[in-house]
Structures are given as C-alpha cells and as structure tokens.
Design an enzyme around this catalytic site. Structure first.
Site, PDB file in Angstrom:
ATOM      1  N   ARG A  37      -3.266  59.206  33.439  1.00  0.00           N
ATOM      2  CA  ARG A  37      -3.649  60.337  34.288  1.00  0.00           C
ATOM      3  C   ARG A  37      -2.513  60.754  35.206  1.00  0.00           C
ATOM      4  O   ARG A  37      -2.325  61.918  35.494  1.00  0.00           O
ATOM      5  CB  ARG A  37      -4.878  59.990  35.129  1.00  0.00           C
ATOM      6  CG  ARG A  37      -6.155  60.424  34.462  1.00  0.00           C
ATOM      7  CD  ARG A  37      -7.346  60.011  35.311  1.00  0.00           C
ATOM      8  NE  ARG A  37      -7.716  58.632  35.033  1.00  0.00           N
ATOM      9  CZ  ARG A  37      -8.488  58.276  34.021  1.00  0.00           C
ATOM     10  NH1 ARG A  37      -8.949  59.175  33.193  1.00  0.00           N
ATOM     11  NH2 ARG A  37      -8.791  57.008  33.832  1.00  0.00           N
ATOM     12  N   HIS A  67       2.372  56.889  23.541  1.00  0.00           N
ATOM     13  CA  HIS A  67       1.438  58.003  23.745  1.00  0.00           C
ATOM     14  C   HIS A  67       1.726  58.643  25.101  1.00  0.00           C
ATOM     15  O   HIS A  67       1.772  57.965  26.114  1.00  0.00           O
ATOM     16  CB  HIS A  67       0.001  57.484  23.676  1.00  0.00           C
ATOM     17  CG  HIS A  67      -1.039  58.559  23.486  1.00  0.00           C
ATOM     18  ND1 HIS A  67      -1.128  59.654  24.311  1.00  0.00           N
ATOM     19  CD2 HIS A  67      -2.025  58.700  22.566  1.00  0.00           C
ATOM     20  CE1 HIS A  67      -2.137  60.424  23.899  1.00  0.00           C
ATOM     21  NE2 HIS A  67      -2.690  59.870  22.834  1.00  0.00           N
ATOM     22  N   TYR A  70      -2.498  61.958  29.062  1.00  0.00           N
ATOM     23  CA  TYR A  70      -3.465  63.006  28.706  1.00  0.00           C
ATOM     24  C   TYR A  70      -3.288  64.274  29.532  1.00  0.00           C
ATOM     25  O   TYR A  70      -3.636  65.361  29.102  1.00  0.00           O
ATOM     26  CB  TYR A  70      -4.903  62.507  28.951  1.00  0.00           C
ATOM     27  CG  TYR A  70      -5.335  61.397  28.040  1.00  0.00           C
ATOM     28  CD1 TYR A  70      -4.980  61.405  26.701  1.00  0.00           C
ATOM     29  CD2 TYR A  70      -6.111  60.355  28.524  1.00  0.00           C
ATOM     30  CE1 TYR A  70      -5.383  60.391  25.861  1.00  0.00           C
ATOM     31  CE2 TYR A  70      -6.525  59.332  27.697  1.00  0.00           C
ATOM     32  CZ  TYR A  70      -6.161  59.360  26.360  1.00  0.00           C
ATOM     33  OH  TYR A  70      -6.565  58.353  25.536  1.00  0.00           O
ATOM     34  N   HIS A 107      -0.882  65.069  22.825  1.00  0.00           N
ATOM     35  CA  HIS A 107      -1.924  66.062  22.561  1.00  0.00           C
ATOM     36  C   HIS A 107      -1.284  67.421  22.783  1.00  0.00           C
ATOM     37  O   HIS A 107      -0.766  67.669  23.871  1.00  0.00           O
ATOM     38  CB  HIS A 107      -3.101  65.878  23.524  1.00  0.00           C
ATOM     39  CG  HIS A 107      -3.799  64.564  23.381  1.00  0.00           C
ATOM     40  ND1 HIS A 107      -4.875  64.205  24.154  1.00  0.00           N
ATOM     41  CD2 HIS A 107      -3.585  63.531  22.535  1.00  0.00           C
ATOM     42  CE1 HIS A 107      -5.290  63.005  23.787  1.00  0.00           C
ATOM     43  NE2 HIS A 107      -4.521  62.565  22.822  1.00  0.00           N
ATOM     44  N   GLU A 142      -0.791  65.309  17.803  1.00  0.00           N
ATOM     45  CA  GLU A 142      -2.033  64.648  17.400  1.00  0.00           C
ATOM     46  C   GLU A 142      -3.054  65.696  16.971  1.00  0.00           C
ATOM     47  O   GLU A 142      -3.197  66.737  17.606  1.00  0.00           O
ATOM     48  CB  GLU A 142      -2.585  63.806  18.562  1.00  0.00           C
ATOM     49  CG  GLU A 142      -3.852  63.050  18.178  1.00  0.00           C
ATOM     50  CD  GLU A 142      -4.247  61.953  19.164  1.00  0.00           C
ATOM     51  OE1 GLU A 142      -3.439  61.606  20.049  1.00  0.00           O
ATOM     52  OE2 GLU A 142      -5.374  61.452  19.032  1.00  0.00           O
ATOM     53  N   ASP A 176      -5.935  61.559  13.892  1.00  0.00           N
ATOM     54  CA  ASP A 176      -6.956  60.751  14.563  1.00  0.00           C
ATOM     55  C   ASP A 176      -8.275  60.962  13.817  1.00  0.00           C
ATOM     56  O   ASP A 176      -8.768  62.095  13.722  1.00  0.00           O
ATOM     57  CB  ASP A 176      -7.061  61.202  16.028  1.00  0.00           C
ATOM     58  CG  ASP A 176      -8.016  60.347  16.852  1.00  0.00           C
ATOM     59  OD1 ASP A 176      -9.163  60.140  16.406  1.00  0.00           O
ATOM     60  OD2 ASP A 176      -7.629  59.918  17.949  1.00  0.00           O
ATOM     61  N   HIS A 179     -11.067  62.520  15.806  1.00  0.00           N
ATOM     62  CA  HIS A 179     -10.786  63.921  16.143  1.00  0.00           C
ATOM     63  C   HIS A 179     -10.986  64.850  14.938  1.00  0.00           C
ATOM     64  O   HIS A 179     -11.611  65.905  15.064  1.00  0.00           O
ATOM     65  CB  HIS A 179      -9.363  64.071  16.677  1.00  0.00           C
ATOM     66  CG  HIS A 179      -9.130  63.364  17.980  1.00  0.00           C
ATOM     67  ND1 HIS A 179      -7.903  63.333  18.600  1.00  0.00           N
ATOM     68  CD2 HIS A 179      -9.962  62.665  18.772  1.00  0.00           C
ATOM     69  CE1 HIS A 179      -7.998  62.635  19.717  1.00  0.00           C
ATOM     70  NE2 HIS A 179      -9.233  62.214  19.846  1.00  0.00           N
ATOM     71  N   HIS A 211      -4.685  57.370  13.991  1.00  0.00           N
ATOM     72  CA  HIS A 211      -5.534  56.727  14.994  1.00  0.00           C
ATOM     73  C   HIS A 211      -6.862  56.443  14.307  1.00  0.00           C
ATOM     74  O   HIS A 211      -7.510  57.367  13.816  1.00  0.00           O
ATOM     75  CB  HIS A 211      -5.768  57.655  16.201  1.00  0.00           C
ATOM     76  CG  HIS A 211      -4.580  57.762  17.103  1.00  0.00           C
ATOM     77  ND1 HIS A 211      -4.479  58.735  18.075  1.00  0.00           N
ATOM     78  CD2 HIS A 211      -3.465  57.001  17.201  1.00  0.00           C
ATOM     79  CE1 HIS A 211      -3.329  58.568  18.726  1.00  0.00           C
ATOM     80  NE2 HIS A 211      -2.701  57.531  18.218  1.00  0.00           N
ATOM     81  N   ASP A 224     -15.174  64.565  20.805  1.00  0.00           N
ATOM     82  CA  ASP A 224     -14.133  63.572  21.074  1.00  0.00           C
ATOM     83  C   ASP A 224     -14.653  62.374  21.859  1.00  0.00           C
ATOM     84  O   ASP A 224     -14.190  62.092  22.957  1.00  0.00           O
ATOM     85  CB  ASP A 224     -12.937  64.227  21.804  1.00  0.00           C
ATOM     86  CG  ASP A 224     -11.734  63.282  21.895  1.00  0.00           C
ATOM     87  OD1 ASP A 224     -11.808  62.162  21.356  1.00  0.00           O
ATOM     88  OD2 ASP A 224     -10.730  63.676  22.511  1.00  0.00           O
ATOM     89  N   HIS A 226     -14.934  58.440  21.116  1.00  0.00           N
ATOM     90  CA  HIS A 226     -14.605  57.378  20.163  1.00  0.00           C
ATOM     91  C   HIS A 226     -15.700  56.312  20.132  1.00  0.00           C
ATOM     92  O   HIS A 226     -16.298  56.008  21.159  1.00  0.00           O
ATOM     93  CB  HIS A 226     -13.289  56.695  20.551  1.00  0.00           C
ATOM     94  CG  HIS A 226     -12.112  57.622  20.595  1.00  0.00           C
ATOM     95  ND1 HIS A 226     -10.837  57.183  20.793  1.00  0.00           N
ATOM     96  CD2 HIS A 226     -12.014  58.970  20.468  1.00  0.00           C
ATOM     97  CE1 HIS A 226      -9.999  58.204  20.783  1.00  0.00           C
ATOM     98  NE2 HIS A 226     -10.690  59.314  20.600  1.00  0.00           N
ATOM     99  N   GLU A 256      -8.114  52.966  18.733  1.00  0.00           N
ATOM    100  CA  GLU A 256      -8.340  53.411  20.126  1.00  0.00           C
ATOM    101  C   GLU A 256      -9.835  53.392  20.386  1.00  0.00           C
ATOM    102  O   GLU A 256     -10.397  54.320  20.963  1.00  0.00           O
ATOM    103  CB  GLU A 256      -7.837  54.839  20.325  1.00  0.00           C
ATOM    104  CG  GLU A 256      -6.376  55.086  20.025  1.00  0.00           C
ATOM    105  CD  GLU A 256      -6.032  56.572  20.089  1.00  0.00           C
ATOM    106  OE1 GLU A 256      -6.738  57.391  19.459  1.00  0.00           O
ATOM    107  OE2 GLU A 256      -5.057  56.905  20.780  1.00  0.00           O
TER     108      GLU A 256
HETATM  109 ZN    ZN Z   1      -9.776  61.079  21.357  1.00  0.00          ZN
HETATM  110 FE    FE Z   2      -6.147  59.523  19.319  1.00  0.00          FE
HETATM  111 FE    FE Z   3      -4.517  60.727  21.837  1.00  0.00          FE
END
Ligand code: ZN
Ligand code: FE
Ligand code: FE
Length: 277
Positions: A37, A67, A70, A107, A142, A176, A179, A211, A224, A226, A256
């Site tokens: 974050r 990664h 976000y 992303h 992604e 992913d 996703h 992913h 989204d 998981h 993930e």
């Molecule tokens: Zn996700």
């Molecule tokens: Fe992912």
């Molecule tokens: Fe991701």
C-alpha cells in the site's frame, strides 16, 4: 519439474525468502518490492543478495517474481498518482538489476473514468519513459479481473499496451487464474480455447509467469477474490489440467491464495502431485 512457489514476505531479505521457499517445497517465489500500500522501499543489502544468488543457484531457484505495489496506477486521473507510479517503478527497476534476469509484475492500472484508450496510452507512455535497452528485467503486465475501470481484463487491452511499447522485448504477461476466470475466460471448461485465444491475441511466447489462485466467485464476476486451491469455482481438476498443460509447464507458478505458510506448503505439494511429480 514444475516451477512452483508462493508469495512471501520480504521483510527478512532475499536469502530468508530463498530458504523459506525451499522449506515449503517450492523452487520460485514472489515478493513485494515495497509495502503493497505504501511507498517506501527498504534499502537492499548487497551481502544478502550475493548470498541469495549463491543459494538460489545451489537450490534451483532460477526465477523469482517481484510484484509492484497495488497503489501504483500509471493511468490515474491524478497527476500526483501517476508521478508516484513513475517514481516507484523507476526505483524498483533500478533495484531489480541487483538480481538480474528476473520478472517484475504490475497491475496495468485503473483508468478511473478516463476511458480504456486513455488508460492504455498513459500506461504505455510510462513504460516507454522507463524501459532501458540494457535492462535484464522483464516487466510483466498482469491479466486483471476487470473490476471497476481496471485495464487488462481483456487480452486485447494487454496486446495494445505491448504494441505501443517500443522496447517490448523487455515486456511479458503474467496470467492470474482467478483474474482471467473473473474476467470471463473459462479456464475450467475450455483451457485450450483460452490459451489459443491468448496465443492469437498476445502470443504464448509473451506468457512468462502464472498466478495460481482459485476464485470465490463464478465465471465472469469481475470481483477479484482469491480462494484456496480447490475450494473455489475453478476447482482442483482445472488446476490439475493447468499444471499439466505443456504450454504452461516451464513457467513460474505463484500461489497468492489466502494462506499462512503451512497452507502454502500443502498447496505446493498438492500441485506437484497433480502435475504428476
Ligand atoms: Zn487478485
Ligand atoms: Fe495476481
Ligand atoms: Fe497482482
């Protein structure tokens, strides 16, 4: 041998992550380049990196995935947010050359009402400003669930970004499973069809990482969320087909899923078994 691992905390450094993934039974891992974050990145320790590179060579950890946070949104409507994305990615890419030839996944972003074309243009502009001819890192877009105004829910959108990036040899895609399923690609009933479509639109040679996440929601829900492997709408049988698929076999596969470390160890073991190992 499939290349499988999970997302790990980078707080204790690279060597610690390498040892941790070996203990969990895996041979690749993913980590955040900085707080997911927040903005600050920890100073990298050259001794830790040297020790990790030696450890990785001895334990067959050849590929790891970094990664981006976000909050990084290169196609925000706010100039400040776009500037943060530029600054953070520039710094990440510089640091990543200390662990050469690895993957940097991000992303693509959310266009927040500016329209998909503007989003794609802003993302491509940022990549064109940052990619260097001599870099060893491959930057991955992604595949996204298409939540809100996310860019990257359709293969065509990723293709368009790649088309606009001059140094696209340094670019690839990370698929992913949660996703794409949430975006409406039916990897449960037609994995081959989805991969054929990926190949037609983007090219399978651009697919550099996976992913592996089950989904809490049915096909095309754009949520989204998981889920643990086998406990969602994708299901264990579909994951068996994914890890056994010849087109996907050599790729780093990163979990993930909502798990603590013992849960990850169990999933790594399960997927190795499903792959016939
Ligand atoms: Zn996700
Ligand atoms: Fe992912
Ligand atoms: Fe991701």
């Amino acid at each position: 041998m499939i290349r499988i691992g999970c997302h790990l905390s980078s707080s204790k450094g690279f060597l610690a992550m390498g040892k941790q993934i070996t203990e969990l039974g895996g041979n690749t891992f993913q980590y955040f380049t900085r707080n997911p974050r927040g903005s600050r990145a920890k100073e990298l320790d050259p001794d830790d990196i040297a020790a990790f590179l030696a450890y990785g060579a001895a334990h067959d950890i050849t590929t790891v995935v970094a990664h981006a946070p976000y909050t990084l949104n290169p196609c925000s409507a706010q100039e400040k947010t776009r500037e943060f994305a530029m600054m953070a990615m520039e710094d990440d890419l510089k640091r990543m050359e200390m662990t050469p030839h690895q993957l940097y996944n991000f992303h693509p972003g959310s266009h927040v009402g500016q329209g998909i074309e503007t989003g794609i243009r802003l993302i491509s502009d940022q990549l064109n400003a940052l990619l260097q001819p001599g870099q060893t890192t491959t930057v991955l877009l992604e595949t996204m669930a298409g939540k809100g105004s996310e860019v990257g829910g359709r293969f065509e959108e990723l293709r368009e970004i790649l088309d606009r990036v001059t140094l696209s040899d340094h670019m690839g895609v990370c698929l992913d499973t949660c996703h794409v399923f949430d975006a409406g690609y039916d990897i449960v009933n037609d994995l081959d069809g989805v991969l054929t479509q990926f190949d037609k639109v983007i090219g399978l040679s651009k697919l550099r990482a996976l992913h592996l996440n089950d989904s809490m929601n049915p096909l095309g829900n754009h949520k989204d969320r998981h889920q643990k492997i086998g406990q969602g709408y994708i299901g264990q049988e579909a994951f068996a087909r994914i890890v056994r698929h010849p087109a996907l076999r050599g790729l780093p596969m990163i979990l993930e899923t909502p798990n603590e470390l013992p849960g990850y160890a169990a999933e790594i073991h399960l997927l190795q078994e499903l792959a016939g190992e």
